[in-house]
Write a protein that holds these residues in place. Structure first.
Motif, PDB file in Angstrom:
ATOM      1  N   ASP A   1       8.745   8.786 -33.096  1.00 50.16           N
ATOM      2  CA  ASP A   1       7.954   9.778 -33.527  1.00 50.16           C
ATOM      3  C   ASP A   1       7.564  10.464 -32.349  1.00 50.16           C
ATOM      4  O   ASP A   1       6.966   9.633 -31.477  1.00 50.16           O
TER       5      ASP A   1
ATOM      6  N   LEU B   1       5.507  12.466 -31.507  1.00 50.80           N
ATOM      7  CA  LEU B   1       4.218  12.030 -30.956  1.00 50.80           C
ATOM      8  C   LEU B   1       3.622  11.273 -30.346  1.00 50.80           C
ATOM      9  O   LEU B   1       2.632  11.167 -29.477  1.00 50.80           O
ATOM     10  N   ASP B   2       3.991   9.967 -30.659  1.00 51.88           N
ATOM     11  CA  ASP B   2       3.734   8.598 -30.414  1.00 51.88           C
ATOM     12  C   ASP B   2       4.351   8.418 -29.037  1.00 51.88           C
ATOM     13  O   ASP B   2       3.782   8.052 -28.612  1.00 51.88           O
TER      14      ASP B   2
ATOM     15  N   ARG C   1       2.113  10.904 -26.970  1.00 52.14           N
ATOM     16  CA  ARG C   1       0.708   9.771 -26.514  1.00 52.14           C
ATOM     17  C   ARG C   1       0.586   9.013 -25.839  1.00 52.14           C
ATOM     18  O   ARG C   1      -0.301   8.154 -25.793  1.00 52.14           O
ATOM     19  N   GLY C   2       1.797   7.889 -25.897  1.00 49.66           N
ATOM     20  CA  GLY C   2       1.815   6.990 -25.403  1.00 49.66           C
ATOM     21  C   GLY C   2       2.490   6.725 -23.800  1.00 49.66           C
ATOM     22  O   GLY C   2       2.195   6.938 -22.674  1.00 49.66           O
TER      23      GLY C   2
ATOM     24  N   LEU D   1       3.015   9.337 -21.348  1.00 51.97           N
ATOM     25  CA  LEU D   1       1.620   9.874 -21.160  1.00 51.97           C
ATOM     26  C   LEU D   1       1.078   9.234 -19.955  1.00 51.97           C
ATOM     27  O   LEU D   1       0.577   9.568 -18.475  1.00 51.97           O
ATOM     28  N   GLU D   2       1.142   7.831 -20.061  1.00 53.80           N
ATOM     29  CA  GLU D   2       0.940   6.759 -19.217  1.00 53.80           C
ATOM     30  C   GLU D   2       1.871   7.075 -17.685  1.00 53.80           C
ATOM     31  O   GLU D   2       1.446   6.723 -17.335  1.00 53.80           O
TER      32      GLU D   2
ATOM     33  N   LEU E   1       0.605  10.007 -15.865  1.00 55.71           N
ATOM     34  CA  LEU E   1      -0.480   9.215 -14.764  1.00 55.71           C
ATOM     35  C   LEU E   1      -0.400   8.320 -13.744  1.00 55.71           C
ATOM     36  O   LEU E   1      -0.688   9.196 -12.654  1.00 55.71           O
TER      37      LEU E   1
ATOM     38  N   LEU F   1      -8.728  14.066 -24.164  1.00 58.37           N
ATOM     39  CA  LEU F   1      -8.388  13.016 -23.115  1.00 58.37           C
ATOM     40  C   LEU F   1      -8.900  12.886 -21.423  1.00 58.37           C
ATOM     41  O   LEU F   1      -8.229  11.850 -21.983  1.00 58.37           O
TER      42      LEU F   1
ATOM     43  N   GLU G   1       2.887  18.816 -35.544  1.00 55.45           N
ATOM     44  CA  GLU G   1       2.821  17.755 -34.898  1.00 55.45           C
ATOM     45  C   GLU G   1       3.758  17.813 -34.076  1.00 55.45           C
ATOM     46  O   GLU G   1       3.663  17.187 -32.894  1.00 55.45           O
TER      47      GLU G   1
ATOM     48  N   LEU H   1       2.628  19.944 -30.877  1.00 55.60           N
ATOM     49  CA  LEU H   1       1.737  19.379 -30.140  1.00 55.60           C
ATOM     50  C   LEU H   1       2.821  18.194 -29.723  1.00 55.60           C
ATOM     51  O   LEU H   1       1.709  18.250 -28.394  1.00 55.60           O
TER      52      LEU H   1
ATOM     53  N   MET I   1       2.106  18.403 -24.949  1.00 52.70           N
ATOM     54  CA  MET I   1       1.940  17.285 -24.658  1.00 52.70           C
ATOM     55  C   MET I   1       3.144  16.792 -23.601  1.00 52.70           C
ATOM     56  O   MET I   1       2.487  16.863 -22.260  1.00 52.70           O
TER      57      MET I   1
END
Lengths: 138, 221, 367
Positions: free
Chosen positions: B6, B8-9, B12-13, B16-17, B20, B100, B175, B178, B182
């Motif tokens: 997915d 979006l997953d 977000r997972g 994103l990590e 950062l 966030l 979704e 989004l 992201m």
């Protein structure tokens, strides 16, 4: 119950937003009914109607001469409004829950007249009863 | 379907990590590498005491052009300010952004209504377009612009645009929009330390150092 | 067996009026234009009652519990009038050999024409040994039953997307129906459980008009066309920036938006906000709890029900990972500076040889 009552409930402000457009639609449907005998139906459940919308509809359409009560699969109320040809139809379930609410523009809603097959079945039953009676049974 | 990853997953997972980690790693690399450089000793007699104080002052005085330059650049400076301010409103004002940041840092503050945010995002987008047009048409600016400038511009533009598209459900299911929003923002975070966008942090040091050196020599900064 | 749906109404002593009322209620439920009621009535009056086989695999029976609470059209009408429910191991009186025999007979008679409802995921691990009934594994049973089905309705998130059994670490190797059956039309009716009226509504729609329009997850657009968020009565609070921060604060009491408390409404497609639950009484958000996103694939593995939507899904140690990244960056930075210093020194030595003039430039990135 006391604690529940202290939870503030704030009903959203509800101006009559959709009723004016609905009244226009009804007028156009009555025109079509007069000119070409075309039936029309508006599902009120599919529209966001505020209490103010409902009041406005009730007021503009008024109350008519016929109130019918249908008792199959729960109750249904079929009322002619003060505007002939506009019927307010409410179908409820056996548990008294409103299933659908609509405005029908027609001479008589289709659900009212007796169906031919139903008449035939009823006739059959009547004949049986007559026969039973004639043969001396109670 | 459930077997496909997915989007979006992913955004977000792991994405994103990774973004950062690259951001923090890169920012420390750049900062330490610049600060640990050898500086030549200034053998001249200092014209002011505590030159570093003047350096700090320069950080603020350079926030507005000197009178001599104003007629030439003030309007573009204003557009640039408009953009930076609008972008800041969008980044720190929108509640999902705050959530966030809270999730990562634990810091939190009240958000702004989405109407204000979408207006600011619109202002930021339009001013970005104007600044791009300026960069592309100004004879001097055009010559000193390179890939870094244009790519950085794109990476700032993309999250703003995709964010607005997601909010208004334009161009696809929410979704997916989004997720794209992201991912574009994560690309921006990962690119930031290694590009001219590093000025978000480095501008403090470059201005301060310049101010310190020149005020020590008695120059106005 | 060869009676039409209207005949079935009459068999139960109901008139055509009852039938028309049923069609009107269903049309309204499906959000179809009112004119469709007449089309539905005409179609259903001539449609033979289809046989329905209801199979349960790796599930909790919550979906069936929900379905029996449908009020419009009620499960009784559906069972007695519209369909011929030939097999459901929970609702039927027969058990054991008798039940299996009845099911085989019903499937044989209606082979190629029956509607197959599947409830629950199908475990593939251990050769399918995790779910066995009457000596047959769920996967073999499903493969066989699907061959004779006109269409399959995957009821509940487990059957549609794998649901709870499919959640990490998925010890039984559970999969959704669509991963096993690929050559039959499948309608996914997801939700944990699905809204009862949605389940019965989909069956009536299929009988009247055939396959409904499906979204990319295989769900009927009529019910899964909008997100909870877009139809939520609390949406204006989201736009105004009014949020509940905890479950017992001023915002929660005032009924403000639950986005910060982990509501998944913005990415969840279902009809809860419009049809609601328990005869239209309420739905989770109206009761003060955020949407869990139960009608979406993998809703168990999305980082946590109470974690807000924009937050990271991963449960990684933020401080350690980012601190490590900062340390690593600093080390690389020191290395880069050392390299630059040695180059500066070399350049200084070189130019000092040529001219006596101090060369190192100041590092200045910005004006």
């Amino acid at each position: 119950m006391k604690i529940l009552d202290t939870i503030p409930i704030r009903p959203a402000p509800s101006p009559a937003a959709n009723a004016p457009a609905l009244l226009q639609e009804i007028a156009a449907a009555l025109d079509a009914l007069l000119l070409s005998r075309q039936r029309h139906c508006i599902d009120l459940g599919s529209l966001p109607l505020s209490p103010a919308d409902r009041d406005m509809l009730r007021e503009a359409l008024g109350t008519g001469e016929i109130h019918m009560e249908l008792t199959t699969l729960g109750n249904s109320r079929i009322e002619e409004t003060g505007v002939p040809g506009v019927w307010w139809v409410r179908h409820s379930s056996e548990d008294g829950i409103l299933l659908t609410e609509s405005l029908e523009v027609c001479h008589v809603p289709e659900i009212v007249p007796a169906d031919t097959t139903d008449i035939a079945i009823g006739l059959q039953r009547l004949r049986q009863r007559i026969a039973v009676r004639a043969s001396g049974g109670q | 379907m459930s077997t496909e990853a997915d989007l979006l997953d992913f955004a977000r997972g792991p994405a994103l990590e990774a973004a950062l980690v690259i951001l923090v790693f890169g920012m420390f690399w750049r900062l330490v590498a610049v600060l640990a450089l050898r500086r030549s000793r200034d053998l001249s007699e200092p014209r002011v005491r505590h030159a570093w104080l003047w350096g700090v002052r320069t950080i603020f005085t350079r926030m507005w052009p000197r009178r001599e330059f104003r007629p030439r650049i003030l309007h573009w400076e204003a557009v640039s300010y408009l953009f930076h301010f609008a972008l800041a409103v969008v980044i720190v004002g929108l509640v999902p952004h705050i959530l966030l940041i809270r999730d990562i840092t634990g810091l939190s503050w009240p958000g702004l209504p989405t109407g204000v945010i979408t207006f600011a995002a619109g202002v930021a987008l339009i001013s970005l377009l104007a600044l791009l047009a300026h960069r592309a048409t100004h004879p001097v600016l055009r010559r000193i612009s390179n890939f870094d400038d244009y790519f950085s511009w794109l990476l700032v533009f993309a999250p703003l645009l995709t964010g607005l598209m997601a909010y208004y459900h334009l161009g696809g299911p929410y979704e997916d929009l989004l997720a794209v929003h992201m991912l574009s923002a994560e690309l921006l975070l990962a690119w930031l330390p290694f590009s001219k966008l590093a000025h978000t942090v480095l501008f403090l040091f470059s201005r301060g150092v310049t101010g310190t050196i020149y005020s020590r020599r008695g120059a106005q900064t | 067996m060869d009676e039409t749906i209207l005949d079935a109404f009459r068999q139960n002593g109901l008139s055509r009026r009852a039938f028309l009322k049923f069609c009107a209620a269903t049309t309204s439920l499906l959000a179809l234009p009112p004119a469709a009621a007449a089309a539905m009535a005409e179609k259903l009056a001539g449609t033979l009652r289809p046989t329905v086989i209801y199979l349960s695999y790796q599930e909790c029976t919550g979906c069936l519990e929900s379905m029996t609470r449908s009020f419009s059209p009620t499960i009784e009408h559906l069972m007695f009038n519209n369909i011929s429910l030939a097999f459901n191991d929970t609702l039927q009186a027969a058990a054991g050999e008798a039940a299996e025999a009845a099911r085989k007979e019903a499937m044989r008679k209606a082979w190629g024409k029956y509607i197959l409802i599947v409830d629950g995921a199908v475990p593939m691990g251990g050769g399918g040994a995790y779910c066995v009934a009457a000596g047959q594994s769920a996967v073999d049973d499903l493969r066989h039953a699907a061959q004779g089905a006109a269409a399959i309705i995957a009821v509940g998130t487990c059957a549609a997307f794998g649901g709870v059994p499919y959640a990490a670490p998925n010890p039984t190797g559970a999969v959704p129906v669509s991963e096993i059956i690929r050559d039959r039309p499948i309608i996914n009716v997801s939700g944990c459980p699905p809204i009862p009226e949605v389940m019965t509504g989909v069956i009536v729609y299929y009988l009247s008009f055939g396959m409904p329009a499906l979204d990319r997850q295989g769900r009927p657009v009529a019910f899964y066309g909008n997100t909870i968020h877009d139809r939520c009565y609390r949406r204006p609070f989201y736009d105004e920036g009014r949020f509940a921060h905890t479950f017992d604060d001023e915002g929660a009491r005032n009924g403000w938006c639950l986005y910060e408390l982990g509501c998944k409404g913005p990415v969840t497609y279902n009809a809860c906000a419009t049809l609601k639950w328990n005869q239209g009484t309420s739905f989770p958000i109206q009761s003060g709890h955020g949407c869990l996103g139960c009608s979406e694939p993998d809703f168990w593995d999305k980082g946590g029900f109470y974690r807000p939507l924009p937050a990271a899904t991963g449960h990684w140690p933020r401080g350690e990972v980012l601190g490590g990244a900062a340390l690593g960056g600093a080390v690389v930075g020191v290395g880069a500076a050392a390299l630059a210093r040695s180059r500066q020194q070399a350049a200084a030595a070189k130019s000092a040889k040529e001219v006596s003039h101090p060369p190192p430039k100041e590092d200045s990135h910005e004006h």
